[in-house]
Design a protein around this motif. Sequence first.
Motif, mmCIF file in Angstrom:
data_model
loop_
_atom_site.group_PDB
_atom_site.id
_atom_site.type_symbol
_atom_site.label_atom_id
_atom_site.label_comp_id
_atom_site.label_asym_id
_atom_site.label_seq_id
_atom_site.Cartn_x
_atom_site.Cartn_y
_atom_site.Cartn_z
ATOM 1 N N VAL A 1 -79.967 -36.199 -18.383
ATOM 2 C CA VAL A 1 -80.873 -36.428 -17.252
ATOM 3 C C VAL A 1 -81.439 -37.837 -17.302
ATOM 4 O O VAL A 1 -82.243 -38.174 -18.169
ATOM 5 C CB VAL A 1 -82.036 -35.407 -17.232
ATOM 6 N N ARG A 2 -81.004 -38.642 -16.363
ATOM 7 C CA ARG A 2 -81.594 -39.961 -16.156
ATOM 8 C C ARG A 2 -82.055 -39.985 -14.712
ATOM 9 O O ARG A 2 -81.293 -39.655 -13.809
ATOM 10 C CB ARG A 2 -80.555 -41.052 -16.404
ATOM 11 N N GLY A 3 -83.285 -40.364 -14.484
ATOM 12 C CA GLY A 3 -83.869 -40.236 -13.147
ATOM 13 C C GLY A 3 -84.518 -38.867 -13.015
ATOM 14 O O GLY A 3 -84.676 -38.145 -14.003
ATOM 15 N N THR A 4 -84.880 -38.521 -11.816
ATOM 16 C CA THR A 4 -85.584 -37.258 -11.640
ATOM 17 C C THR A 4 -84.602 -36.103 -11.474
ATOM 18 O O THR A 4 -83.621 -36.198 -10.764
ATOM 19 C CB THR A 4 -86.488 -37.299 -10.388
ATOM 20 N N ALA A 5 -84.916 -35.025 -12.185
ATOM 21 C CA ALA A 5 -84.189 -33.767 -11.988
ATOM 22 C C ALA A 5 -85.208 -32.817 -11.386
ATOM 23 O O ALA A 5 -86.040 -32.257 -12.093
ATOM 24 C CB ALA A 5 -83.657 -33.228 -13.309
ATOM 25 N N ALA A 6 -85.164 -32.698 -10.066
ATOM 26 C CA ALA A 6 -86.229 -31.977 -9.363
ATOM 27 C C ALA A 6 -85.688 -30.707 -8.731
ATOM 28 O O ALA A 6 -84.615 -30.700 -8.142
ATOM 29 C CB ALA A 6 -86.837 -32.868 -8.278
ATOM 30 N N GLY A 7 -86.446 -29.635 -8.840
ATOM 31 C CA GLY A 7 -86.086 -28.387 -8.172
ATOM 32 C C GLY A 7 -84.718 -27.906 -8.601
ATOM 33 O O GLY A 7 -84.442 -27.730 -9.785
ATOM 34 N N GLY A 8 -83.850 -27.699 -7.612
ATOM 35 C CA GLY A 8 -82.487 -27.277 -7.931
ATOM 36 C C GLY A 8 -81.800 -28.232 -8.893
ATOM 37 O O GLY A 8 -80.860 -27.833 -9.596
ATOM 38 N N GLY A 9 -82.261 -29.485 -8.952
ATOM 39 C CA GLY A 9 -81.702 -30.431 -9.917
ATOM 40 C C GLY A 9 -82.016 -30.022 -11.339
ATOM 41 O O GLY A 9 -81.152 -30.052 -12.226
ATOM 42 N N TYR A 10 -83.255 -29.600 -11.569
ATOM 43 C CA TYR A 10 -83.577 -29.112 -12.908
ATOM 44 C C TYR A 10 -82.947 -27.743 -13.142
ATOM 45 O O TYR A 10 -82.499 -27.434 -14.252
ATOM 46 C CB TYR A 10 -85.095 -29.063 -13.128
ATOM 47 N N THR B 1 -96.229 -25.688 -10.821
ATOM 48 C CA THR B 1 -97.190 -26.002 -9.767
ATOM 49 C C THR B 1 -97.544 -27.479 -9.782
ATOM 50 O O THR B 1 -98.472 -27.904 -9.099
ATOM 51 C CB THR B 1 -98.481 -25.154 -9.931
ATOM 52 N N THR B 2 -96.817 -28.265 -10.572
ATOM 53 C CA THR B 2 -97.081 -29.695 -10.682
ATOM 54 C C THR B 2 -95.939 -30.459 -10.023
ATOM 55 O O THR B 2 -94.828 -30.501 -10.549
ATOM 56 C CB THR B 2 -97.201 -30.105 -12.165
ATOM 57 N N GLU B 3 -96.250 -31.009 -8.860
ATOM 58 C CA GLU B 3 -95.215 -31.672 -8.066
ATOM 59 C C GLU B 3 -94.407 -32.684 -8.863
ATOM 60 O O GLU B 3 -93.189 -32.737 -8.754
ATOM 61 C CB GLU B 3 -95.934 -32.377 -6.913
ATOM 62 N N GLU B 4 -95.093 -33.485 -9.647
ATOM 63 C CA GLU B 4 -94.417 -34.604 -10.306
ATOM 64 C C GLU B 4 -93.680 -34.201 -11.580
ATOM 65 O O GLU B 4 -92.935 -34.994 -12.139
ATOM 66 C CB GLU B 4 -95.396 -35.746 -10.586
ATOM 67 N N GLY B 5 -93.884 -33.007 -12.030
ATOM 68 C CA GLY B 5 -93.130 -32.528 -13.181
ATOM 69 C C GLY B 5 -93.598 -33.097 -14.498
ATOM 70 O O GLY B 5 -94.746 -33.527 -14.630
ATOM 71 N N VAL B 6 -92.714 -33.090 -15.455
ATOM 72 C CA VAL B 6 -93.048 -33.429 -16.836
ATOM 73 C C VAL B 6 -92.008 -34.419 -17.351
ATOM 74 O O VAL B 6 -90.824 -34.313 -17.040
ATOM 75 C CB VAL B 6 -93.048 -32.139 -17.705
ATOM 76 N N ARG B 7 -92.458 -35.387 -18.142
ATOM 77 C CA ARG B 7 -91.505 -36.346 -18.712
ATOM 78 C C ARG B 7 -91.860 -36.614 -20.172
ATOM 79 O O ARG B 7 -92.885 -36.135 -20.670
ATOM 80 C CB ARG B 7 -91.493 -37.640 -17.897
ATOM 81 N N LYS C 1 -89.947 -42.983 -16.505
ATOM 82 C CA LYS C 1 -89.797 -42.612 -15.092
ATOM 83 C C LYS C 1 -89.075 -41.278 -14.963
ATOM 84 O O LYS C 1 -89.412 -40.461 -14.125
ATOM 85 C CB LYS C 1 -88.952 -43.672 -14.347
ATOM 86 N N SER C 2 -88.059 -41.108 -15.786
ATOM 87 C CA SER C 2 -87.239 -39.908 -15.637
ATOM 88 C C SER C 2 -88.037 -38.664 -15.992
ATOM 89 O O SER C 2 -88.789 -38.657 -16.972
ATOM 90 C CB SER C 2 -86.006 -40.016 -16.531
ATOM 91 N N SER C 3 -87.852 -37.633 -15.193
ATOM 92 C CA SER C 3 -88.656 -36.428 -15.387
ATOM 93 C C SER C 3 -87.875 -35.209 -14.941
ATOM 94 O O SER C 3 -86.868 -35.305 -14.244
ATOM 95 C CB SER C 3 -89.939 -36.521 -14.552
ATOM 96 N N VAL C 4 -88.369 -34.075 -15.382
ATOM 97 C CA VAL C 4 -87.852 -32.805 -14.870
ATOM 98 C C VAL C 4 -88.999 -32.130 -14.132
ATOM 99 O O VAL C 4 -90.163 -32.246 -14.533
ATOM 100 C CB VAL C 4 -87.301 -31.909 -16.000
ATOM 101 N N SER C 5 -88.672 -31.438 -13.050
ATOM 102 C CA SER C 5 -89.728 -30.800 -12.268
ATOM 103 C C SER C 5 -89.178 -29.643 -11.451
ATOM 104 O O SER C 5 -87.987 -29.588 -11.146
ATOM 105 C CB SER C 5 -90.385 -31.817 -11.326
ATOM 106 N N LEU C 6 -90.076 -28.734 -11.148
ATOM 107 C CA LEU C 6 -89.768 -27.635 -10.216
ATOM 108 C C LEU C 6 -90.864 -27.650 -9.144
ATOM 109 O O LEU C 6 -91.819 -26.869 -9.208
ATOM 110 C CB LEU C 6 -89.721 -26.289 -10.948
ATOM 111 N N PRO C 7 -90.746 -28.542 -8.169
ATOM 112 C CA PRO C 7 -91.835 -28.702 -7.195
ATOM 113 C C PRO C 7 -91.715 -27.786 -5.980
ATOM 114 O O PRO C 7 -92.402 -28.008 -4.985
ATOM 115 C CB PRO C 7 -91.684 -30.171 -6.777
#
Lengths: 551, 551
Positions: free
Chosen positions: A129-138, A193-199, A154-160
């Motif tokens: 994972v480089r860059g954001t892995a958001a929602g279905g990406g994570y 419940t955290t839009e920006e996720g965790v890195r 910058k790179s993070s994982v999230s379920l927003p």
Amino acid sequence: MKTIDFRTEPSQYRHWKLEFDGPVAHLIMDVDPNGGLFEGYELKLNSYDLGVDIELYDAVQRLRFEHPEVGAVVLRSAKESVFCAGANIRMLGKSTHGHKVNFCKFTNETRLSIEDATENSRQTYLCAVRGTAAGGGYELAVTAEHIMLIDDRKSSVSLPELPLLAVLPGTGGLTRVTDKRKVRRDLADVFCTTEEGVRGKRAVQWRLVDELIPPSAWHEKVASRAREFAEKSDRPKDAQGVALDRLAREITDNAMAYSHVRVELEREKRRANITITGPAEAPPADAAAAQALGTKFWPLTIARELDDAILHLRLNEPELGLLTFRTEGDGARVLAYDDFLAANQTHWLMREITHYLKRTLKRVDVTSRSIIALIEPGSCFAGTLAELAFAADRAVMFSGSRAGDNRAPAAIMLGAANFGAYPMGNGITRLQTRFLGEPATIEKAQVRSGETLDAEAAAELGLVTSVFDETDWNDEIRIMLEERASFSPDSLTGLEANLRFAGPETMETRIFGRLTAWQNWIFQRPNAVGEDGALKRYGTGQQPTYDRNRV
Amino acid sequence: MKTIDFRTEPSQYRHWKLEFDGPVAHLIMDVDPNGGLFEGYELKLNSYDLGVDIELYDAVQRLRFEHPEVGAVVLRSAKESVFCAGANIRMLGKSTHGHKVNFCKFTNETRLSIEDATENSRQTYLCAVRGTAAGGGYELAVTAEHIMLIDDRKSSVSLPELPLLAVLPGTGGLTRVTDKRKVRRDLADVFCTTEEGVRGKRAVQWRLVDELIPPSAWHEKVASRAREFAEKSDRPKDAQGVALDRLAREITDNAMAYSHVRVELEREKRRANITITGPAEAPPADAAAAQALGTKFWPLTIARELDDAILHLRLNEPELGLLTFRTEGDGARVLAYDDFLAANQTHWLMREITHYLKRTLKRVDVTSRSIIALIEPGSCFAGTLAELAFAADRAVMFSGSRAGDNRAPAAIMLGAANFGAYPMGNGITRLQTRFLGEPATIEKAQVRSGETLDAEAAAELGLVTSVFDETDWNDEIRIMLEERASFSPDSLTGLEANLRFAGPETMETRIFGRLTAWQNWIFQRPNAVGEDGALKRYGTGQQPTYDRNRV
């Protein structure tokens, strides 16, 4: 309605690239924003629609069948700042409920097939994972056995999904967070419940990723991890793969014809009658000869054809609510193929084919259509094909023969394939699920393996739901099918989703049962899909309006 | 909106009668058609609404607490030709989605409490079915340990929800058919799609009932079976019960006050702040002294008050989507009560109280409101009350003291109650569920039992989600609660229903998770609840119109 075709191949891919480096493959997501399956949305930031997932499924299949030398697959993005932004929101906002549900189901199946490859084909998926892995990406990332996150601030994982869209990380996300990653439930609550996720380190501490890698070591570390996993594989380094040539089929308004599967579409009766033909010849001499047959090897042929037929019916024929399964051929020969596969499980390809049959049968299990097996004279519900009768909501069997019909009377033949080769999503066999209340029956059935069980014997063993002779067959079947087709499709979906999965729950059944049901519920609610709901208002600059009543 | 009051007592019952015959009680359904909780429907044929179920819940509780001498309960009908026709359809057709969902949830809890009485209070429920037990009527029957059906050629059991109403036997029915009765899945399919149901021998063969009894032997056989089960009970034959006197409470527009529970209703912020007060005195000398206190015995007091408060909030305050839990008092004294209960589990009443606390905590678990525990100076999150922090979606803890506040700093105290007394619906404790990914932490926590764990120690052990000191507390809590209240209520319900039940699945979690979610989905669908849907058209003579697309 545009016909959705699940057949593709790497030269046609618009969204994925495959690169090979000896025992390591790279499966690289590079979604073409203009390559959406439908009009009206752009697939920005590696967001996906069903078309992207169809290519992913194809790639996962080909890696297993065409690349025996590959022991590890690195899932990564070609885009600099984003791994994957998840399902495309505008696509979701414009889709019908039925499309959303079927899209998510196929996505779930593809993700489970990645885990199946890791566990059962020893082709281990890693995710970089480089860059954001958001929602279905994570959600996609978390299908991998090992997740590496670059520590670039910058790179993070999230379920927003919840804060942004008022829906759930409902395509496996929540379940994998709790069941696979075993993230503490209150931390999972914060994460979701955290839009920006965790890195960074926190992502490792919370078990959201396995490893944090500094940018300077990124490429080298990803490569070395992949090599490590590849080395642990038992896949043959020097074997040749089997080319998955383009599946031949002919679809007309009232039929779908493959080489060994044909489907009659009875639109006015809202049903599709599927007939599978048994093998025309005895099994080949050995695994090498079987491999030489390639996709013409009967077990591989029917796995592919049935797989495609089910997917086609799901997405393109939503009004055909009832599937009937018939078979025709020689049951003893079906058992001979089962025995052949079982005897050659040390051969990588025979193992692959067995798991593919397993996955295809599972696809039947989670297909939200009523399924009735019709076991008639001349049929071959034996071993692998008998699983279709056990996957069905009901199996009805013909007693005796029809006047003037010189084919063999209807029979069921059990074989080793019915006692372990094809576990359902719940981790046990269809017969174990069927006989939860009378486990002794399984042994009684097993000792009859190889026998030709006529209707009375099959009924006595509890293998079929009902038996009719020639006098009653036509009327009884007609009435049963008409009655079934008259019921509310939604309540049938709910009924079948509960009755088919008696017994133990696994991560897989929890994804399809619990999580999917809640997501489907939310996918109906105005807070998500109404004109003022979050899925519709996303990206418009307008806040969604919510009905504040808690249900 | 009419306030729904869960408090009742036998002299007020309109729908049930209790009769006692030594160690056997008869719980007799005799629904008053004109006694509906709301206007606009008649409760014909022993059909029920929430009001009927409120009385049933009360009766089940009283049988446990007021009748230690009762070892078996016969559930039967006073009406000649019908056992129970299930939930009233006109009521369902007129209800809001939220009411239907909350009604079914309470019904589920009551049915589980019947099974809990059988299993854990050794007060075994039998069901004597004479007449039709249809839909919810059979769902109720199947909560019993032993089902007797009269063999009079008329009496039958059925689940006609799908063919008649386009919904599911969704209040435990499908799950109990597969998981408890272990009915073969294809027979279950036939059963659930056959309007008229099953009677006579087939009902026994399919495992839908346990015993078929000829009419001539009916009364005698039912009585003798009940006595047999009663004889197996370990309940004291000669003990006195505890009268469950009417719960005192005062409800105003912005508060609910009980003796040891108070609830502040912050409507504009859409939240309810619940504070539970610890015991004012040390535990009594022995179980007899505790029993003499009756409902004033602190553990019983808080079980009743919290139970009532949660139910009241669910049904009467649907817009208060966020619950905060606070406690105040002496943690060591809470642990002393836990120890007292644990030391006296051979006393029937102490056992009852422990199970009641367990059920009340489970009621919190399945309450679809966001739950935040706020652990502040002066609180007593110890043992039983600490379970509230572990039941919460998040627990936030105050570090140190507030300037000028001379109460003890916030602390968590663990005790034996946290390690087995209160299993969740998934069969394991809240701490086991919390630490699925790090089971060693449970042992680390257990050795700290009895210690005063401050915020830093609690965070280190993973018992709380986050810690703030006086500088940040007010702002952080305000932001967190405001943010939570801003999210879509539906997606929060789905999120919490998934994250709270990590780990194993049981019949209970499958009822609340899988089956309920599918039923809720169907309860939104036009095929069931639309103007032309089956729930609306039932009894009008008009056939429902269905959207034929399968989803």
